[in-house]
Design a protein around this motif. Structure first.
Motif, mmCIF file in Angstrom:
data_model
loop_
_atom_site.group_PDB
_atom_site.id
_atom_site.type_symbol
_atom_site.label_atom_id
_atom_site.label_comp_id
_atom_site.label_asym_id
_atom_site.label_seq_id
_atom_site.Cartn_x
_atom_site.Cartn_y
_atom_site.Cartn_z
ATOM 1 N N GLU A 249 0.812 -1.227 0.000
ATOM 2 C CA GLU A 249 0.000 0.000 0.000
ATOM 3 C C GLU A 249 0.844 1.276 0.000
ATOM 4 O OE1 GLU A 249 -3.320 2.292 2.744
ATOM 5 O OE2 GLU A 249 -3.290 0.099 2.749
ATOM 6 N N PRO A 250 1.936 1.380 0.774
ATOM 7 C CA PRO A 250 2.728 2.618 0.713
ATOM 8 C C PRO A 250 3.246 2.926 -0.693
ATOM 9 C CG PRO A 250 3.319 1.351 2.654
ATOM 10 C CD PRO A 250 2.438 0.463 1.826
ATOM 11 N N LEU A 251 3.645 1.891 -1.432
ATOM 12 C CA LEU A 251 4.134 2.119 -2.785
ATOM 13 C C LEU A 251 2.981 2.510 -3.712
ATOM 14 C CD1 LEU A 251 6.336 2.165 -4.888
ATOM 15 C CD2 LEU A 251 6.133 -0.326 -5.108
ATOM 16 N N VAL A 252 1.820 1.893 -3.538
ATOM 17 C CA VAL A 252 0.653 2.276 -4.344
ATOM 18 C C VAL A 252 0.339 3.753 -4.116
ATOM 19 C CG1 VAL A 252 -1.808 1.891 -4.743
ATOM 20 C CG2 VAL A 252 -0.296 -0.062 -4.338
ATOM 21 N N ARG A 253 0.423 4.190 -2.883
ATOM 22 C CA ARG A 253 0.151 5.596 -2.573
ATOM 23 C C ARG A 253 1.181 6.514 -3.244
ATOM 24 N NH1 ARG A 253 -3.349 6.975 1.467
ATOM 25 N NH2 ARG A 253 -4.432 5.234 2.483
ATOM 26 N N THR A 254 2.437 6.125 -3.213
ATOM 27 C CA THR A 254 3.473 6.939 -3.853
ATOM 28 C C THR A 254 3.272 6.999 -5.359
ATOM 29 O OG1 THR A 254 5.073 6.414 -2.116
ATOM 30 C CG2 THR A 254 5.959 7.178 -4.212
ATOM 31 N N LEU A 255 3.022 5.841 -5.965
ATOM 32 C CA LEU A 255 2.803 5.803 -7.408
ATOM 33 C C LEU A 255 1.582 6.629 -7.782
ATOM 34 C CD1 LEU A 255 3.439 2.026 -8.272
ATOM 35 C CD2 LEU A 255 5.043 3.925 -8.307
ATOM 36 N N GLY A 256 0.478 6.403 -7.060
ATOM 37 C CA GLY A 256 -0.752 7.118 -7.374
ATOM 38 C C GLY A 256 -0.618 8.611 -7.179
ATOM 39 N N GLY A 257 0.107 9.023 -6.125
ATOM 40 C CA GLY A 257 0.304 10.448 -5.896
ATOM 41 C C GLY A 257 1.075 11.107 -7.026
ATOM 42 N N ALA A 258 2.123 10.440 -7.506
ATOM 43 C CA ALA A 258 2.913 10.995 -8.602
ATOM 44 C C ALA A 258 2.097 11.078 -9.886
ATOM 45 C CB ALA A 258 4.165 10.147 -8.826
ATOM 46 N N LEU A 259 1.294 10.047 -10.172
ATOM 47 C CA LEU A 259 0.464 10.069 -11.370
ATOM 48 C C LEU A 259 -0.614 11.141 -11.271
ATOM 49 C CD1 LEU A 259 0.059 6.219 -11.930
ATOM 50 C CD2 LEU A 259 1.573 7.784 -13.169
ATOM 51 N N ASP B 185 -10.095 10.880 -17.149
ATOM 52 C CA ASP B 185 -8.721 10.592 -16.734
ATOM 53 C C ASP B 185 -8.681 10.127 -15.275
ATOM 54 O OD1 ASP B 185 -7.380 11.091 -19.096
ATOM 55 O OD2 ASP B 185 -6.682 13.094 -18.527
ATOM 56 N N VAL B 186 -9.486 10.761 -14.422
ATOM 57 C CA VAL B 186 -9.514 10.384 -13.012
ATOM 58 C C VAL B 186 -10.085 8.982 -12.845
ATOM 59 C CG1 VAL B 186 -10.497 10.943 -10.753
ATOM 60 C CG2 VAL B 186 -9.630 12.769 -12.227
ATOM 61 N N TYR B 187 -11.101 8.644 -13.640
ATOM 62 C CA TYR B 187 -11.656 7.293 -13.601
ATOM 63 C C TYR B 187 -10.565 6.269 -13.928
ATOM 64 C CZ TYR B 187 -14.869 3.413 -14.507
ATOM 65 O OH TYR B 187 -15.527 2.196 -14.469
ATOM 66 N N ALA B 188 -9.797 6.550 -14.975
ATOM 67 C CA ALA B 188 -8.723 5.633 -15.367
ATOM 68 C C ALA B 188 -7.628 5.578 -14.306
ATOM 69 C CB ALA B 188 -8.140 6.062 -16.709
ATOM 70 N N LEU B 189 -7.350 6.703 -13.657
ATOM 71 C CA LEU B 189 -6.380 6.709 -12.559
ATOM 72 C C LEU B 189 -6.839 5.774 -11.447
ATOM 73 C CD1 LEU B 189 -3.894 7.788 -11.051
ATOM 74 C CD2 LEU B 189 -5.289 9.742 -10.320
ATOM 75 N N VAL C 167 -5.656 16.756 -7.858
ATOM 76 C CA VAL C 167 -4.994 17.317 -6.675
ATOM 77 C C VAL C 167 -5.609 16.753 -5.397
ATOM 78 C CG1 VAL C 167 -4.584 19.426 -5.360
ATOM 79 C CG2 VAL C 167 -4.233 19.431 -7.826
ATOM 80 N N ALA C 168 -6.932 16.549 -5.408
ATOM 81 C CA ALA C 168 -7.589 15.962 -4.238
ATOM 82 C C ALA C 168 -7.180 14.507 -4.062
ATOM 83 C CB ALA C 168 -9.108 16.073 -4.380
ATOM 84 N N VAL C 169 -6.989 13.792 -5.168
ATOM 85 C CA VAL C 169 -6.513 12.410 -5.085
ATOM 86 C C VAL C 169 -5.121 12.382 -4.458
ATOM 87 C CG1 VAL C 169 -5.899 10.351 -6.410
ATOM 88 C CG2 VAL C 169 -7.893 11.712 -7.083
ATOM 89 N N LEU C 170 -4.266 13.291 -4.878
ATOM 90 C CA LEU C 170 -2.928 13.393 -4.287
ATOM 91 C C LEU C 170 -3.030 13.598 -2.783
ATOM 92 C CD1 LEU C 170 0.155 13.835 -4.257
ATOM 93 C CD2 LEU C 170 -0.266 16.195 -4.997
ATOM 94 N N PRO D 188 -1.266 12.588 2.350
ATOM 95 C CA PRO D 188 -1.614 13.804 3.094
ATOM 96 C C PRO D 188 -0.367 14.615 3.443
ATOM 97 C CG PRO D 188 -2.800 11.901 3.969
ATOM 98 C CD PRO D 188 -1.780 11.365 3.009
ATOM 99 N N GLY D 189 -0.447 15.895 3.164
ATOM 100 C CA GLY D 189 0.663 16.780 3.492
ATOM 101 C C GLY D 189 1.741 16.860 2.435
ATOM 102 N N ALA D 190 1.638 16.054 1.378
ATOM 103 C CA ALA D 190 2.661 16.098 0.329
ATOM 104 C C ALA D 190 2.610 17.438 -0.396
ATOM 105 C CB ALA D 190 2.452 14.951 -0.660
ATOM 106 N N ALA D 191 3.767 17.999 -0.672
ATOM 107 C CA ALA D 191 3.841 19.279 -1.363
ATOM 108 C C ALA D 191 3.602 19.075 -2.850
ATOM 109 C CB ALA D 191 5.207 19.917 -1.127
ATOM 110 N N TYR D 192 2.663 19.823 -3.396
ATOM 111 C CA TYR D 192 2.389 19.717 -4.828
ATOM 112 C C TYR D 192 3.631 20.150 -5.607
ATOM 113 C CZ TYR D 192 0.320 20.559 -9.400
ATOM 114 O OH TYR D 192 0.040 20.546 -10.740
#
Length: 290
Positions: free
Chosen positions: A112-122, A195-199, A241-244, A249-253
């Motif tokens: 899960e931590p890696l999924v969150r990192t990947l998803g946040g970057a995408l 695009d968000v649906y596909a994400l 941005v909300a998905v990120l 949480p707290g990640a700098a855009y």
């Protein structure tokens, strides 16, 4: 790296093909992707051709659109070439695995931590494109390329929202099941909510191995954000941005997409990236000696 087949081209433009990037039976990418090297040995690239049965002219037009997308977090289209009947493009090579190959190397769904990192970057990459009015329209697991520094989203198929974002047979016909938003499946245009649906489908795939998993398959911490992304109501889907914010949480855009520092990856994935890099170097040696 996948070995070349007899029907694979020995050359693409000025480049000698070394190996295929995608495994047999890969779905979701409307092109054939090869690792290739210039005849003088000085450049290694990912060289791409239209998929068998696709319209070369439509493919070339979409490749030209992709070449205009230079936002961080996207795999760049650096060189266009070929003829109307045999178009191609090339991107500078860096060790990268399509997301299905990442799960195969890892032996199953990602932590899960890696999924969150990947998803946040995408999500950040999509947000940066959407601000400019650019819609991707082809987000899917095979279009996500994981490098040591994080994921890059293949920009093939990316289109400007107006007026070029009408649904394209080339871009949509190869999408993996579950990545195409209901409104697009009904003939609607590509837009930001699609695009968000596909994400959401990509997040589901990374976390479960399926783009359309059962709810109980999805880790509890990811269910809400994935369900929101995959809402059948386009207006009910969050902005990238909300998905990120939900994923990290707290990640700098602006700190994730196109990052240059290595991220934490499972050992088997690191090994697969290293093996690919070594294979490319070894395969390039005979070319350099010509």
């Amino acid at each position: 790296m996948q070995q070349l087949r007899q029907d694979d081209p020995p050359r693409i433009g000025d480049f000698v093909t070394l190996a295929r990037l995608d495994a047999d039976g890969s779905r979701g990418v409307p092109e054939r992707r090869y690792l290739a090297r210039s005849a003088d040995g000085g450049r290694t690239v990912v060289a791409c051709l239209p998929a068998p049965g696709s319209d070369p002219a439509q493919w070339a037009a979409e490749a030209q659109q992709a070449a205009r997308l230079t936002q961080p977090g996207f795999w760049p289209v650096a060189q266009l070439g070929g003829t109307p009947a045999f178009p191609w493009y090339a991107s500078p090579y860096r060790p990268a695995l399509p997301l299905p190959a990442v799960l195969a190397a890892h032996g199953g769904p990602l932590p899960e931590p890696l999924v969150r990192t990947l998803g946040g970057a995408l999500a950040e990459a999509l947000a940066s494109a959407h601000v400019l009015g650019i819609v991707h329209g082809g987000v899917c697991p095979a279009g996500v390329l994981l490098t040591a520094c994080g994921p890059l989203l293949g920009c093939f198929g990316a289109t400007r929202a107006h007026p070029l974002a009408a649904a394209s047979p080339t871009a949509t016909s190869g999408l993996e099941t579950g990545c195409l938003a209901p409104e697009r499946a009904a003939g609607g245009p590509a837009d930001r909510p699609s695009d968000v649906y596909a994400l959401g489908a990509v997040l589901a795939y990374a976390a479960t191995g399926h783009t359309v998993p059962e709810r109980d398959e999805v880790p509890a911490g990811l269910r809400e954000v994935i369900s929101a992304c995959r809402s059948r109501d386009p207006q009910g889907r969050p902005e990238p941005v909300a998905v990120l914010g939900e994923l990290l949480p707290g990640a700098a855009y602006g700190a994730l997409a196109g990052a240059t520092e290595p991220i934490s990856l499972p050992g088997r994935v690191v090994e697969a990236l290293s093996r690919q890099s070594a294979g490319v170097l070894a395969a390039a040696l005979p070319t350099q000696e010509r």
